[in-house]
Design an enzyme around this catalytic site. Structure first.
Site, PDB file in Angstrom:
ATOM      1  CD  GLU A   1      -1.763   7.501  -1.971  1.00  0.00           C
ATOM      2  OE1 GLU A   1      -1.745   8.109  -0.798  1.00  0.00           O
ATOM      3  OE2 GLU A   1      -1.512   6.415  -2.341  1.00  0.00           O
TER       4      GLU A   1
ATOM      5  CG  HIS B   1      -5.702   3.991  -0.320  1.00  0.00           C
ATOM      6  ND1 HIS B   1      -5.689   5.023  -1.536  1.00  0.00           N
ATOM      7  CD2 HIS B   1      -4.583   4.106   0.350  1.00  0.00           C
ATOM      8  CE1 HIS B   1      -4.291   5.706  -1.231  1.00  0.00           C
ATOM      9  NE2 HIS B   1      -3.945   4.996  -0.487  1.00  0.00           N
TER      10      HIS B   1
ATOM     11  CG  HIS C   1      -2.636   6.456   4.193  1.00  0.00           C
ATOM     12  ND1 HIS C   1      -2.209   7.508   3.983  1.00  0.00           N
ATOM     13  CD2 HIS C   1      -2.398   5.536   3.124  1.00  0.00           C
ATOM     14  CE1 HIS C   1      -1.880   7.667   2.503  1.00  0.00           C
ATOM     15  NE2 HIS C   1      -2.024   6.286   2.049  1.00  0.00           N
ATOM     16  CD  GLU C   2      -2.764   1.702   3.245  1.00  0.00           C
ATOM     17  OE1 GLU C   2      -3.496   1.568   2.186  1.00  0.00           O
ATOM     18  OE2 GLU C   2      -1.787   2.308   3.094  1.00  0.00           O
TER      19      GLU C   2
END
Lengths: 504, 504
Positions: free
Chosen positions: A303, A274, A270-271
C-alpha cells in the site's frame, strides 16, 4: 560430487514450488476473470473451481513430501556453506526460514476447515453483494457470522502464541503485534480529529467527464509512467485492484464513478503503484521467482507503493501543472491548474473510504481496524456491527451513514474473511511518508522530479531501495534499512499539516 | 441395501468426473483469458500453466483409479437393471460406453508425449502468429513439422484400427471414416466449381461502420435472439470463438475487420449458434453435467448450429427487412433492404476462408481437408504446403494468394495441431441445410418465423431435436433420427443453387 548432490535437493524443492506457483497463479487468473468478465450466473461454478484449487493448494503446502523437500534442501545448504557466496547462502537460508514458517502455519489446519473457509468466502462475497445492493445488513449477517466463526477456528488451529486477530493478520503483515500497531496508530487517533476541525468543509465544485474521456486519461497516465503494454493490461471491475498472473503478466483494474471525475484516474495511479512494486520484485531479475524472496514482503509496503503514486505523484502541484491541459482537452471545466490541484486534493469529511482524501482516510481505517479486532477477539457481536459502525463514525468524523450500503457494507474485505488487511492501508500512508522523505534527501524534491517527468529515476530509486528486497526484510526492518529509523507516524502527520496549509 | 450400494459406485464415478470437469473448465478459462485479455509477454507462463493442466488431466483420464471407478459403476449398473427406468439405464449405459471409449484412447498414451504436445501447441501458436505477421512460412515450419510428428506419434500410440488422420479426427467427429467423408464431399467437389462459373464476380459495394456502431449492432442482435446477459458475455479476440466455462457461464468473442462491416455481426451470429447449442445440452436440465451425455456430440453438429444462425437466419430476406433500419441508424449507406440483403449475401471468389460466402466456403474446406490428410498420411511434406496450397487454390477457385499470410498461414488450426477439424465446417453446412429442411416441414418457413421474430420457437425446435441429445447419438445417427434420412449433400446444393438464383 558434493556440489551435484547439493544442486539436486535445492532444485527438487524449486520444482515443487514452481508447481505450487502454477496452481496459485491459476487461482489468481480465475479471480481476475471473476471480477472483470464472468457473467453473474457463473458464480456458483467458479466457487467450485476455487474451492477445489484451495484444497489442493493446501494439500501441497502442508504435505509430508513438501516438508521432506524443505528439510533435505536445508540440510544440503548446511553442507554447502563454503561452496557458494555468503550472499547466496543468506538468501537461501532466508527462503528456507520463510518456507518453514509458512509450513508451520498450514500443517495443523484441518483440510475440511480449509475447504469450508473457501466456500464461506464465496458465499460471503455473494451475499455481501446482494446485501449492499439492497442496503440490508441482515442478508449478509448469517454468512458473516459463519466466516468469523471459521476464521477464529483457523487461528486457533494455527495455534501460535499470538492472539487470534494477530494470527489472521500475519499473512498481510508478518510479525505485526497489537501493541506495535497501537503505538503507531495512537498519535493519528489523537491528532487527525483535531486537524479536521480546521477544514472549512466546503463542497467540491461539481463537474464530470464522460467514461470515454476518463478512460483516455487513464491510458495517458500509464503511458506517462512508462507502462509496457505487452506486460500490463488494464480492465474494469466493481472494485479497482492489481494482480500478478505470471512473471511477465500484470493486470490492473479501475472503475468509473459518476460525479467523481478523478476516481478512475486516482485508482489507476494507485493500482499502478501496486503493479510497479510487483514488477520490481527480485523474481524478475534472478532465481527467486516462485520462492518466498520473489514475493512482496507485506501489504503495508504494497500500500505504501500504491499510495505513493496516488498521493505523492498524482496529487502533487507539479503533476497538476503537467496534466491539467490533458483534462481540459477532454472537457474539464476547471479554470486553471491551481483549481485543478485543489479539486484533486479536495479535503472533506465523508462516509466513503475509497473516495476519501489523505487526511480523513486514516479515520476510516482506525474505525475498521478497531471493529474487526473486537469482532475476532470476542468483544463485539457481528449483529452489532451496523450500530457500532455508525456510533464510531459519529464520534471520530462527526457524520453518520444513512444506511448500511454507505456504512458498514461499503467494503468487500470482511465478506471474503480478510481480517487484518485494513491497517495495511494506514500503515501504507505512514510508510509512504517516511520513505518519500528519504527519497527526496537522496534524489531531490519530488516536485522537481515530476516537473521534469523523471518517473524513471523515481522508479529506479524505489526498485533499488524497496522492491528489490522482496521478502528478505519484513516491513519494520525494511523501513529501518531505507530510512535509518524505526517506523513513526511523524512524517505522515507533518505531510498532512502541510497539505492542510496549502489547501485552506 | 443393494440400492444404496448401487448409488454409491455411480456417485463415486460422478464425483471423479466432476473434479475432471473442474480442471477442464479451468483450462478453458485460461484459454479464454489468453485470447481476450492476456498481455503478449504473459504467453510463456501461460504455456507452463496449460502444460501442467494437460498433464494432470491426462493422468486423471488414464489412471487405474478412473478405470476401476468406471468398471465398478458398470458392474453396479448390470445389477440394477430392474430398479430404474429403461431410459435411465440406457443413458447410463451410453455414458459408460463413451467413458470406456475415451479411456481406451488415453490409456496407451505416453504422458511425456502428452506434455510434449501441449508445449508444441503453445510454441506452434506463438510461431504461427509471428510467421503470419511477417508473412513468412519458414518461421513456422520447424514448429509445424514438430507438431505433425508428435501428433502422428500420438495417433500410433492410440493404435486403433483407423488411419492416423481418422484417429486424430475422432474427437471432433466420432466414428468418421475417410470413405464416408469422401462420399459426402465428392458431389460438392464436382458441383461447386461449376456453380461459381455463374458468378458475375462483381466487387462488393465499399462501405464501412465505426467499431462502436458495429459493437452496438452486435449487442442488438444478441438481444433480439434473447441472450441472457447474466449468463452470456461477449468480448473481442483476434479470432472469434465461443466457449463454455461452467454450467451457466457462456462466452462469445467477435472481432472488427476494417472494410468488412458485416464481419463482426456475422461472427456474433455464428458464435451465438455455438453457444445456444451448449446452452441447450442436457447438462443444464438434469444430471448429466460433467458426464459425456452432457456434452456436444461433434464439431460438425456444432458448426451446423453456428452456420444455421449465420446463414439461415441472418442472411435471410426477412432478417434484412427487420434489421436494415438499425444499420441505417448507425450510418449504413445502402439504399434499401434488398441492397442490404445483396451486400450481406455477396457471392464472390476470394482467398479468405473466414470472410468467404456460403458458396465458395466449401472449396476452402476441401483444399484444407485434402492437404492435412496428405500431411498426416505421409503423402505431403510440411515444407511443400505453401506451393501445394497455392496450386490447389488456382485449380479449384481460379485465384492465387500473393503471400503466405493470405494463403496457408491464414488459419490458426494447424498451429495448435488441430488436424481433423476443418471438415466439420463443411459438414456443418451440409447438416444445417438438411436440418433446416426438416425444421421448415415441422414449424413452417424460416422466412415467416424470422419475419415475426419467432426466435424462441426456432430455439425450442433446435433444443428438442438437436441440443437435448447431447452425446447420446453421433452426428450420423442424429441426422437420421431428425430427418429420417442419411446425411447427404443434396439439400446444401439445392440451397446454394437457390441462393445463386436470387443473387444473380
Amino acid at each position: 560430487m558434493k556440489t551435484f548432490l547439493t544442486q539436486d535437493h535445492w532444485s527438487n524443492l524449486g520444482a515443487y514450488l514452481k508447481e505450487t506457483q502454477i496452481l496459485g497463479s491459476i487461482q489468481s487468473t480465475l479471480y481476475w476473470d471473476q471480477n472483470t468478465g464472468m457473467p453473474k450466473k457463473g458464480a456458483s461454478w467458479r466457487s467450485e473451481q476455487l474451492t477445489y484449487l484451495a484444497k489442493i493448494l493446501h494439500e501441497r503446502n502442508s504435505s509430508e513430501e513438501f516438508l521432506n523437500l524443505i528439510k533435505a534442501a536445508q540440510n544440503e545448504l548446511f553442507f554447502s556453506e563454503n561452496s557458494e557466496s555468503k550472499e547466496t547462502i543468506n538468501s537461501k537460508k532466508k527462503n528456507i526460514d520463510l518456507l518453514i514458517k509458512e509450513f508451520n502455519r498450514q500443517k495443523d489446519l484441518d483440510p475440511n476447515l480449509v475447504e469450508l473457509i473457501a466456500k464461506a468466502k464465496s458465499k460471503g462475497y455473494e451475499s455481501w453483494q446482494e446485501a449492499k445492493k439492497k442496503s440490508d445488513f441482515k442478508i449478509f449477517l448469517p454468512y458473516f457470522e459463519n466466516i468469523i466463526k471459521l476464521r477464529i477456528e483457523e487461528s486457533k488451529q494455527i495455534s501460535d502464541n499470538l492472539k487470534s486477530w494477530e494470527t489472521l493478520a500475519q499473512p498481510f503483515e508478518p510479525d505485526l503485534t497489537l501493541s506495535w500497531l497501537n503505538n503507531i496508530f495512537q498519535p493519528l487517533k489523537e491528532n487527525i480529529p483535531l486537524l479536521i476541525k480546521d477544514l472549512t468543509n466546503v463542497d467540491k465544485q461539481k463537474w464530470d467527464l464522460s467514461p470515454q474521456s476518463q478512460q483516455k486519461l487513464c491510458t495517458k497516465l500509464l503511458d506517462e509512467f512508462g507502462r509496457d503494454q505487452d506486460m500490463v493490461v488494464v480492465s474494469k471491475s466493481p472494485h479497482p485492484f492489481s494482480i500478478t498472473l505470471g512473471p511477465n503478466d500484470y493486470r490492473i483494474t479501475t472503475r468509473i464513478v459518476e460525479g467523481e471525475p478523478f476516481s478512475s484516474f486516482l485508482a489507476t495511479a494507485h493500482e499502478w503503484g501496486h503493479s510497479i512494486y510487483e514488477q520490481g520484485l527480485p523474481s524478475q531479475t534472478h532465481q527467486w521467482f516462485s520462492w518466498p524472496l520473489g514475493q512482496a514482503t507485506s501489504m503495508s509496503i504494497h500500500e505504501s507503493q500504491s499510495l505513493f503514486w496516488e498521493n505523492r505523484i498524482v496529487k502533487s502541484k507539479s503533476f497538476s501543472k503537467r496534466f491539467y491541459k490533458h483534462f481540459v482537452s477532454e472537457g474539464c471545466s476547471l479554470s486553471n491548474d491551481i483549481e485543478f490541484w485543489k479539486s484533486i486534493n479536495h479535503l472533506k469529511v465523508g462516509l466513503n473510504r475509497v473516495e476519501a482524501d489523505e487526511l480523513t482516510y486514516g479515520l476510516h481505517i482506525l474505525i475498521r481496524t478497531e471493529l474487526e479486532i473486537d469482532l475476532i477477539e470476542g468483544n463485539l457481536k457481528a449483529k452489532d456491527i451496523p450500530s457500532e459502525w455508525n456510533k464510531r463514525y459519529e464520534q471520530l468524523l462527526g457524520i453518520k451513514p444513512s444506511n448500511d450500503a454507505e456504512g458498514c457494507l461499503q467494503d468487500v474485505h470482511w465478506s471474503e474473511g480478510a481480517f487484518g488487511y485494513f491497517p495495511s492501508y494506514l500503515l501504507g500512508h505512514i510508510i509512504s511518508a517516511q520513505i518519500s522523505y528519504q527519497m527526496e534527501k537522496e534524489i531531490g524534491s519530488l516536485e522537481n522530479l515530476i516537473e521534469n517527468g523523471e518517473y524513471k529515476k523515481i522508479i529506479l530509486w524505489l526498485k533499488n531501495n524497496i522492491h528489490n528486497y522482496g521478502r528478505s526484510l519484513n516491513s519494520m526492518d525494511l523501513v529501518r534499512k531505507v530510512t535509518g529509523q524505526d517506523l513513526t507516524s511523524d512524517y505522515f502527520l507533518t505531510h498532512l499539516r502541510s497539505k492542510i496549509n496549502d489547501f485552506c
